[in-house]
Motif scaffolding. Structure first.
Motif, PDB file in Angstrom:
ATOM      1  N   ALA A 177       0.749  -1.329   0.187  1.00 45.12           N
ATOM      2  CA  ALA A 177       0.040  -0.127   0.002  1.00 45.12           C
ATOM      3  C   ALA A 177       0.833   1.216   0.008  1.00 45.12           C
ATOM      4  O   ALA A 177       2.068   1.366   0.536  1.00 45.12           O
ATOM      5  N   PRO A 178       0.294   2.356  -0.415  1.00 44.58           N
ATOM      6  CA  PRO A 178       0.896   3.599  -0.485  1.00 44.58           C
ATOM      7  C   PRO A 178       1.278   4.008   1.065  1.00 44.58           C
ATOM      8  O   PRO A 178       0.743   3.648   1.854  1.00 44.58           O
ATOM      9  N   LYS A 179       2.574   4.589   1.170  1.00 42.86           N
ATOM     10  CA  LYS A 179       2.640   4.949   2.625  1.00 42.86           C
ATOM     11  C   LYS A 179       1.915   5.696   3.303  1.00 42.86           C
ATOM     12  O   LYS A 179       1.627   5.626   4.503  1.00 42.86           O
ATOM     13  N   GLU A 180       1.006   6.572   2.610  1.00 44.77           N
ATOM     14  CA  GLU A 180       0.158   7.152   3.410  1.00 44.77           C
ATOM     15  C   GLU A 180      -1.121   6.334   3.909  1.00 44.77           C
ATOM     16  O   GLU A 180      -1.856   6.958   4.786  1.00 44.77           O
ATOM     17  N   GLU A 181      -1.190   5.211   3.235  1.00 39.39           N
ATOM     18  CA  GLU A 181      -2.129   4.301   3.772  1.00 39.39           C
ATOM     19  C   GLU A 181      -1.942   3.023   4.762  1.00 39.39           C
ATOM     20  O   GLU A 181      -2.742   2.662   5.320  1.00 39.39           O
ATOM     21  N   ARG A 182      -0.560   2.934   4.993  1.00 44.40           N
ATOM     22  CA  ARG A 182      -0.099   1.890   5.723  1.00 44.40           C
ATOM     23  C   ARG A 182      -0.436   1.966   7.150  1.00 44.40           C
ATOM     24  O   ARG A 182      -0.852   1.007   7.930  1.00 44.40           O
ATOM     25  N   MET A 183      -0.579   3.255   7.641  1.00 45.35           N
ATOM     26  CA  MET A 183      -1.002   3.574   8.951  1.00 45.35           C
ATOM     27  C   MET A 183      -2.485   3.260   9.209  1.00 45.35           C
ATOM     28  O   MET A 183      -2.900   3.192  10.454  1.00 45.35           O
ATOM     29  N   LEU A 184      -3.097   3.215   8.297  1.00 44.64           N
ATOM     30  CA  LEU A 184      -4.517   2.975   8.155  1.00 44.64           C
ATOM     31  C   LEU A 184      -4.937   1.695   8.416  1.00 44.64           C
ATOM     32  O   LEU A 184      -6.138   1.254   8.605  1.00 44.64           O
ATOM     33  N   ILE A 185      -4.029   0.784   8.033  1.00 41.04           N
ATOM     34  CA  ILE A 185      -4.243  -0.618   8.259  1.00 41.04           C
ATOM     35  C   ILE A 185      -3.440  -1.424   9.173  1.00 41.04           C
ATOM     36  O   ILE A 185      -2.250  -1.965   8.951  1.00 41.04           O
ATOM     37  N   PRO A 186      -3.667  -1.461  10.533  1.00 34.47           N
ATOM     38  CA  PRO A 186      -2.833  -1.970  11.487  1.00 34.47           C
ATOM     39  C   PRO A 186      -2.811  -3.437  11.387  1.00 34.47           C
ATOM     40  O   PRO A 186      -3.614  -4.229  10.831  1.00 34.47           O
ATOM     41  N   ASP A 187      -1.709  -3.962  11.781  1.00 34.89           N
ATOM     42  CA  ASP A 187      -1.319  -5.415  11.649  1.00 34.89           C
ATOM     43  C   ASP A 187      -2.286  -6.210  12.664  1.00 34.89           C
ATOM     44  O   ASP A 187      -2.939  -5.751  13.477  1.00 34.89           O
ATOM     45  N   THR A 188      -2.326  -7.567  12.386  1.00 33.21           N
ATOM     46  CA  THR A 188      -3.022  -8.388  13.210  1.00 33.21           C
ATOM     47  C   THR A 188      -4.412  -8.020  13.320  1.00 33.21           C
ATOM     48  O   THR A 188      -4.807  -8.246  14.616  1.00 33.21           O
ATOM     49  N   ASN A 189      -5.375  -7.415  12.874  1.00 41.51           N
ATOM     50  CA  ASN A 189      -6.891  -7.369  12.832  1.00 41.51           C
ATOM     51  C   ASN A 189      -7.348  -8.494  12.516  1.00 41.51           C
ATOM     52  O   ASN A 189      -7.353  -8.927  11.084  1.00 41.51           O
ATOM     53  N   TYR A 190      -8.282  -9.151  13.227  1.00 42.74           N
ATOM     54  CA  TYR A 190      -9.110 -10.231  13.111  1.00 42.74           C
ATOM     55  C   TYR A 190     -10.665 -10.002  12.721  1.00 42.74           C
ATOM     56  O   TYR A 190     -10.906  -9.033  13.738  1.00 42.74           O
ATOM     57  N   VAL A 191     -11.408 -10.714  11.818  1.00 40.69           N
ATOM     58  CA  VAL A 191     -12.512 -10.376  11.753  1.00 40.69           C
ATOM     59  C   VAL A 191     -13.182 -11.853  11.401  1.00 40.69           C
ATOM     60  O   VAL A 191     -12.632 -12.812  10.958  1.00 40.69           O
ATOM     61  N   SER A 192     -14.639 -12.155  11.672  1.00 39.79           N
ATOM     62  CA  SER A 192     -15.188 -13.458  11.429  1.00 39.79           C
ATOM     63  C   SER A 192     -15.957 -13.425  10.268  1.00 39.79           C
ATOM     64  O   SER A 192     -16.582 -12.121  10.064  1.00 39.79           O
ATOM     65  N   PHE A 193     -16.750 -14.553   9.883  1.00 37.78           N
ATOM     66  CA  PHE A 193     -17.701 -14.596   9.145  1.00 37.78           C
ATOM     67  C   PHE A 193     -18.606 -16.130   9.249  1.00 37.78           C
ATOM     68  O   PHE A 193     -17.761 -16.842   9.734  1.00 37.78           O
ATOM     69  N   PHE A 194     -19.904 -16.073   8.943  1.00 34.43           N
ATOM     70  CA  PHE A 194     -20.667 -17.171   9.082  1.00 34.43           C
ATOM     71  C   PHE A 194     -20.487 -17.923   7.795  1.00 34.43           C
ATOM     72  O   PHE A 194     -20.463 -17.086   6.707  1.00 34.43           O
ATOM     73  N   TYR A 195     -20.599 -19.275   7.615  1.00 32.55           N
ATOM     74  CA  TYR A 195     -20.699 -19.727   6.161  1.00 32.55           C
ATOM     75  C   TYR A 195     -21.490 -21.011   6.303  1.00 32.55           C
ATOM     76  O   TYR A 195     -21.742 -21.522   7.361  1.00 32.55           O
ATOM     77  N   ALA A 196     -22.560 -21.336   5.331  1.00 26.15           N
ATOM     78  CA  ALA A 196     -23.305 -22.570   5.359  1.00 26.15           C
ATOM     79  C   ALA A 196     -23.356 -23.105   4.095  1.00 26.15           C
ATOM     80  O   ALA A 196     -22.850 -22.683   3.172  1.00 26.15           O
ATOM     81  N   PHE A 197     -23.261 -24.395   4.363  1.00 25.17           N
ATOM     82  CA  PHE A 197     -23.181 -25.647   3.227  1.00 25.17           C
ATOM     83  C   PHE A 197     -23.932 -26.671   3.374  1.00 25.17           C
ATOM     84  O   PHE A 197     -24.726 -27.146   4.426  1.00 25.17           O
ATOM     85  N   ASP A 198     -24.058 -27.381   2.301  1.00 24.35           N
ATOM     86  CA  ASP A 198     -25.352 -28.365   2.142  1.00 24.35           C
ATOM     87  C   ASP A 198     -24.421 -29.715   2.755  1.00 24.35           C
ATOM     88  O   ASP A 198     -23.340 -29.935   2.870  1.00 24.35           O
ATOM     89  N   PRO A 199     -25.315 -30.267   3.907  1.00 26.89           N
ATOM     90  CA  PRO A 199     -24.818 -31.672   4.507  1.00 26.89           C
ATOM     91  C   PRO A 199     -24.542 -32.810   3.884  1.00 26.89           C
ATOM     92  O   PRO A 199     -23.978 -33.626   4.347  1.00 26.89           O
ATOM     93  N   ARG A 200     -24.648 -32.608   2.142  1.00 31.18           N
ATOM     94  CA  ARG A 200     -24.565 -33.891   1.591  1.00 31.18           C
ATOM     95  C   ARG A 200     -23.314 -33.561   0.606  1.00 31.18           C
ATOM     96  O   ARG A 200     -22.927 -32.522   0.471  1.00 31.18           O
ATOM     97  N   PRO A 201     -22.502 -34.745   0.458  1.00 36.72           N
ATOM     98  CA  PRO A 201     -21.306 -34.664  -0.310  1.00 36.72           C
ATOM     99  C   PRO A 201     -21.661 -34.244  -1.639  1.00 36.72           C
ATOM    100  O   PRO A 201     -22.857 -34.129  -2.239  1.00 36.72           O
ATOM    101  N   PRO A 202     -20.899 -33.049  -2.237  1.00 38.91           N
ATOM    102  CA  PRO A 202     -19.287 -32.691  -1.796  1.00 38.91           C
ATOM    103  C   PRO A 202     -19.487 -31.561  -0.905  1.00 38.91           C
ATOM    104  O   PRO A 202     -18.718 -30.887  -1.019  1.00 38.91           O
ATOM    105  N   PHE A 203     -20.552 -31.179  -0.273  1.00 40.34           N
ATOM    106  CA  PHE A 203     -20.657 -30.274   0.849  1.00 40.34           C
ATOM    107  C   PHE A 203     -20.383 -28.860   0.285  1.00 40.34           C
ATOM    108  O   PHE A 203     -19.691 -28.047   0.771  1.00 40.34           O
ATOM    109  N   GLU A 204     -21.116 -28.516  -0.819  1.00 35.83           N
ATOM    110  CA  GLU A 204     -20.908 -27.109  -1.501  1.00 35.83           C
ATOM    111  C   GLU A 204     -21.559 -25.878  -0.352  1.00 35.83           C
ATOM    112  O   GLU A 204     -22.507 -26.241   0.029  1.00 35.83           O
ATOM    113  N   LEU A 205     -20.576 -24.980  -0.614  1.00 36.34           N
ATOM    114  CA  LEU A 205     -20.972 -23.938   0.184  1.00 36.34           C
ATOM    115  C   LEU A 205     -22.195 -23.276  -0.658  1.00 36.34           C
ATOM    116  O   LEU A 205     -22.459 -23.014  -1.830  1.00 36.34           O
TER     117      LEU A 205
END
Length: 260
Positions: A132-160
């Motif tokens: 990223a450009p230098k002026e943007e790097r301070m706007l993206i701190p390291d080690t930030n974690y986020v989550s998300f849910f996902y759903a999938f078919d219970p039958r093979p091949p278990f597609e999302l």
């Protein structure tokens, strides 16, 4: 990206030698025990649902502020799950009221009355930040974690079939009444490292890591999610399945359009 399902045999495992690299990860002024590691054995029945040019992964059900601040290839988060927990069942009856009735019409649901849901997490890509450009790097701190849910078919091949947008899980409250149980007195120490992006501070830890999701014993309409906060303490939260369905299949009419 790929969605992989693998059977494991938790009662059959190989004990691995002590990992001396744990010494390299000491970040506090006290000694920590060595980690005892076990590798569970797995049958050769791995199933992979791959996505490519001819088959796209489901789009996130909603977009978040980071994609507005850093659009396209500038988005700092990895696009795949880095870990998480699985699985609970989500009945189709829970999905329809959440706005998913139209979304599920094109899927092959014959003989299926529920989907399986898990929660994954992702984190900032350091190599994207470095580009990223230098002026943007301070706007993206390291080690930030986020989550998300996902759903999938219970039958093979278990597609999302669906995935939510990103979210974070909050800090523990200092109030025992609000937490609904005993408070870990050290949880207050996690508040000094909130998640930050683009000079905005969010009311959740910089690092939250979901390791457990399970249906509540006496209430099949809810799940219990366990997660760690800033590699310090853990927390349990109860979430209704209807709220998970709402995040996976939001009703467009629930969108709030605010004037600038």
């Amino acid at each position: 990206p790929e969605h992989m399902v693998q059977q494991i045999l938790p009662d059959e495992y190989d004990k691995l030698p002590r990992d001396l690299r744990i010494k390299w990860r000491q970040r506090r002024n006290f000694k920590i025990d060595y980690i005892i590691q076990r590798k569970m054995r797995t049958p050769t029945n791995q199933t992979i649902s791959a996505f490519g040019a001819d088959k796209k992964a489901p789009n996130p059900s909603f977009f978040t502020a980071d994609e507005h601040w850093f659009p396209g290839s500038r988005n700092p988060f990895k696009e795949f799950a880095h870990g998480g927990a699985c699985c609970v069942s989500l009945a189709l009856d829970d999905i329809s009221p959440a706005g998913g009735a139209q979304s599920s019409q094109h899927l092959n649901l014959e003989g299926v009355d529920s989907w399986l849901v898990g929660v994954g997490h992702t984190l900032v890509k350091f190599y994207t930040k470095n580009k990223a450009p230098k002026e943007e790097r301070m706007l993206i701190p390291d080690t930030n974690y986020v989550s998300f849910f996902y759903a999938f078919d219970p039958r093979p091949p278990f597609e999302l079939v669906a995935r939510s947008g990103y979210f974070c899980l909050g800090f523990a409250s200092p109030s025992a009444d609000e937490e609904g149980g005993t408070i870990n007195p050290r949880s207050i120490l996690t508040h000094n490292r909130p998640l930050q992006q683009n000079n905005e501070t969010f009311s959740c830890p910089q690092i939250h890591y979901v390791e457990t999701i399970i249906q509540k014993v006496d209430d099949p309409s809810s799940v219990v999610i366990g997660y760690g906060m800033n590699d310090c303490t853990a927390r349990l939260v109860e979430v209704s399945k209807k709220e998970i369905a709402r995040l996976l299949f939001p009703d467009p009419w629930d969108m709030v359009i605010a004037k600038p």
